[in-house]
Design a protein around this motif. Structure first.
Motif, PDB file in Angstrom:
ATOM      1  N   PHE A  34     -95.775  25.970 -34.869  1.00 15.19           N
ATOM      2  CA  PHE A  34     -96.490  26.018 -33.544  1.00 15.19           C
ATOM      3  C   PHE A  34     -95.579  26.675 -32.298  1.00 15.19           C
ATOM      4  N   GLU A  35     -94.340  26.037 -32.421  1.00 15.65           N
ATOM      5  CA  GLU A  35     -93.339  26.236 -31.538  1.00 15.65           C
ATOM      6  C   GLU A  35     -92.871  27.756 -31.427  1.00 15.65           C
ATOM      7  N   VAL A  36     -92.852  28.648 -32.626  1.00 17.90           N
ATOM      8  CA  VAL A  36     -92.621  29.991 -32.535  1.00 17.90           C
ATOM      9  C   VAL A  36     -93.858  30.595 -31.820  1.00 17.90           C
ATOM     10  N   PHE A  37     -95.010  30.127 -31.952  1.00 18.44           N
ATOM     11  CA  PHE A  37     -96.262  30.937 -31.219  1.00 18.44           C
ATOM     12  C   PHE A  37     -96.207  30.670 -29.844  1.00 18.44           C
ATOM     13  N   LYS A  38     -95.608  29.389 -29.528  1.00 13.78           N
ATOM     14  CA  LYS A  38     -95.639  28.978 -28.140  1.00 13.78           C
ATOM     15  C   LYS A  38     -94.470  29.736 -27.266  1.00 13.78           C
ATOM     16  N   ILE A  39     -93.140  29.924 -28.040  1.00 16.00           N
ATOM     17  CA  ILE A  39     -92.212  30.540 -27.173  1.00 16.00           C
ATOM     18  C   ILE A  39     -92.517  31.975 -27.130  1.00 16.00           C
ATOM     19  N   LEU A  40     -93.377  32.777 -27.878  1.00 22.80           N
ATOM     20  CA  LEU A  40     -93.880  34.193 -27.667  1.00 22.80           C
ATOM     21  C   LEU A  40     -94.924  34.246 -26.916  1.00 22.80           C
ATOM     22  N   GLY A  41     -95.593  33.001 -26.515  1.00 23.76           N
ATOM     23  CA  GLY A  41     -96.726  33.056 -25.588  1.00 23.76           C
ATOM     24  C   GLY A  41     -98.018  33.104 -26.422  1.00 23.76           C
ATOM     25  N   LEU A  42     -97.949  33.191 -27.839  1.00 21.52           N
ATOM     26  CA  LEU A  42     -99.257  33.494 -28.660  1.00 21.52           C
ATOM     27  C   LEU A  42    -100.252  32.353 -28.539  1.00 21.52           C
ATOM     28  N   ASP A  43    -100.142  31.453 -27.802  1.00 24.09           N
ATOM     29  CA  ASP A  43    -100.564  30.092 -27.764  1.00 24.09           C
ATOM     30  C   ASP A  43    -101.515  30.310 -26.675  1.00 24.09           C
ATOM     31  N   GLN A  44    -101.445  31.124 -25.853  1.00 20.49           N
ATOM     32  CA  GLN A  44    -102.050  31.694 -24.595  1.00 20.49           C
ATOM     33  C   GLN A  44    -102.851  32.758 -24.902  1.00 20.49           C
ATOM     34  N   LEU A  45    -102.709  33.751 -26.260  1.00 18.88           N
ATOM     35  CA  LEU A  45    -103.516  34.785 -26.615  1.00 18.88           C
ATOM     36  C   LEU A  45    -104.312  34.471 -27.549  1.00 18.88           C
ATOM     37  N   MET A  46    -104.133  33.436 -28.523  1.00 18.37           N
ATOM     38  CA  MET A  46    -105.092  33.083 -29.537  1.00 18.37           C
ATOM     39  C   MET A  46    -105.492  31.612 -29.508  1.00 18.37           C
ATOM     40  N   HIS A  47    -106.702  31.533 -30.139  1.00 21.94           N
ATOM     41  CA  HIS A  47    -107.142  30.093 -30.143  1.00 21.94           C
ATOM     42  C   HIS A  47    -106.494  29.258 -31.184  1.00 21.94           C
ATOM     43  N   ILE A  48    -105.645  28.323 -30.762  1.00 19.85           N
ATOM     44  CA  ILE A  48    -104.963  27.351 -31.883  1.00 19.85           C
ATOM     45  C   ILE A  48    -105.389  25.922 -31.537  1.00 19.85           C
ATOM     46  N   TYR A  49    -105.794  25.153 -32.815  1.00 13.56           N
ATOM     47  CA  TYR A  49    -106.276  23.888 -32.881  1.00 13.56           C
ATOM     48  C   TYR A  49    -105.268  22.930 -33.615  1.00 13.56           C
ATOM     49  N   PRO A  50    -105.533  21.819 -33.390  1.00 13.24           N
ATOM     50  CA  PRO A  50    -104.752  20.833 -34.158  1.00 13.24           C
ATOM     51  C   PRO A  50    -105.132  20.770 -35.667  1.00 13.24           C
ATOM     52  N   ASP A  51    -106.582  20.765 -35.743  1.00 16.20           N
ATOM     53  CA  ASP A  51    -107.057  20.455 -37.030  1.00 16.20           C
ATOM     54  C   ASP A  51    -108.435  21.180 -37.161  1.00 16.20           C
ATOM     55  N   LYS A  52    -109.125  21.288 -38.348  1.00 13.30           N
ATOM     56  CA  LYS A  52    -110.279  22.044 -38.605  1.00 13.30           C
ATOM     57  C   LYS A  52    -111.301  21.386 -37.917  1.00 13.30           C
ATOM     58  N   GLU A  53    -111.429  20.299 -37.768  1.00 16.70           N
ATOM     59  CA  GLU A  53    -112.751  19.751 -37.162  1.00 16.70           C
ATOM     60  C   GLU A  53    -112.728  20.281 -35.742  1.00 16.70           C
ATOM     61  N   SER A  54    -111.491  20.323 -35.010  1.00 19.60           N
ATOM     62  CA  SER A  54    -111.351  20.882 -33.540  1.00 19.60           C
ATOM     63  C   SER A  54    -111.873  22.284 -33.567  1.00 19.60           C
ATOM     64  N   ALA A  55    -111.363  23.128 -34.652  1.00 17.48           N
ATOM     65  CA  ALA A  55    -111.571  24.483 -34.607  1.00 17.48           C
ATOM     66  C   ALA A  55    -113.133  24.599 -34.710  1.00 17.48           C
ATOM     67  N   LEU A  56    -113.905  24.055 -35.559  1.00 15.60           N
ATOM     68  CA  LEU A  56    -115.300  24.203 -35.848  1.00 15.60           C
ATOM     69  C   LEU A  56    -116.117  23.673 -34.661  1.00 15.60           C
ATOM     70  N   LEU A  57    -115.510  22.779 -33.865  1.00 14.22           N
ATOM     71  CA  LEU A  57    -116.380  22.072 -32.822  1.00 14.22           C
ATOM     72  C   LEU A  57    -116.217  23.088 -31.507  1.00 14.22           C
ATOM     73  N   SER A  58    -115.207  23.814 -31.593  1.00 20.18           N
ATOM     74  CA  SER A  58    -114.965  24.740 -30.239  1.00 20.18           C
ATOM     75  C   SER A  58    -116.026  25.870 -30.170  1.00 20.18           C
TER      76      SER A  58
END
Length: 110
Positions: free
Chosen positions: A86-110
């Motif tokens: 996740f830190e690699v995604f975050k350093i490159l700012g990809l956490d702002q461009l992609m939908h990233i969730y802590p777990d499957k349940e969170s991803a399904l609920l959004s």
């Protein structure tokens, strides 16, 4: 080494990633996503719980699809990234461009 398993669940195509994505095998990830898109997928979940490492080549695969997914109205959600990956995604700012969730349940609920 990278292994990818594809599952279908509740209208989602789920890519289960295990191992490492680097320049030598990022084409495998690219092919898996291309196949889902060509098969008409509208919702892709990426289960990254088993992903130990991702290089810039692997991140580039995801980035290369962002515009296509938006144009084709394909949802992409990534979940269960390790803190290190996740830190690699975050350093490159990809956490702002992609939908990233802590777990499957969170991803399904959004």
């Amino acid at each position: 080494m990278l292994t990818i398993e594809i599952q279908k669940e509740n209208g989602y195509d789920i890519l289960l990633l295990s191992g490492e994505v680097d320049a030598s095998n990022s084409v495998i990830l690219d092919e898996a996503i291309t196949n889902l898109v060509n098969d008409g997928s509208k919702a892709i979940l990426v289960d990254a719980a088993g992903l130990e490492y991702i290089s810039s080549a692997g991140l580039g695969v995801f980035m290369s699809y962002l515009e296509d997914f938006q144009e084709k109205n394909i949802g992409l959600k990534i979940y269960s990234l390790s803190e290190r990956v996740f830190e690699v995604f975050k350093i490159l700012g990809l956490d702002q461009l992609m939908h990233i969730y802590p777990d499957k349940e969170s991803a399904l609920l959004s």
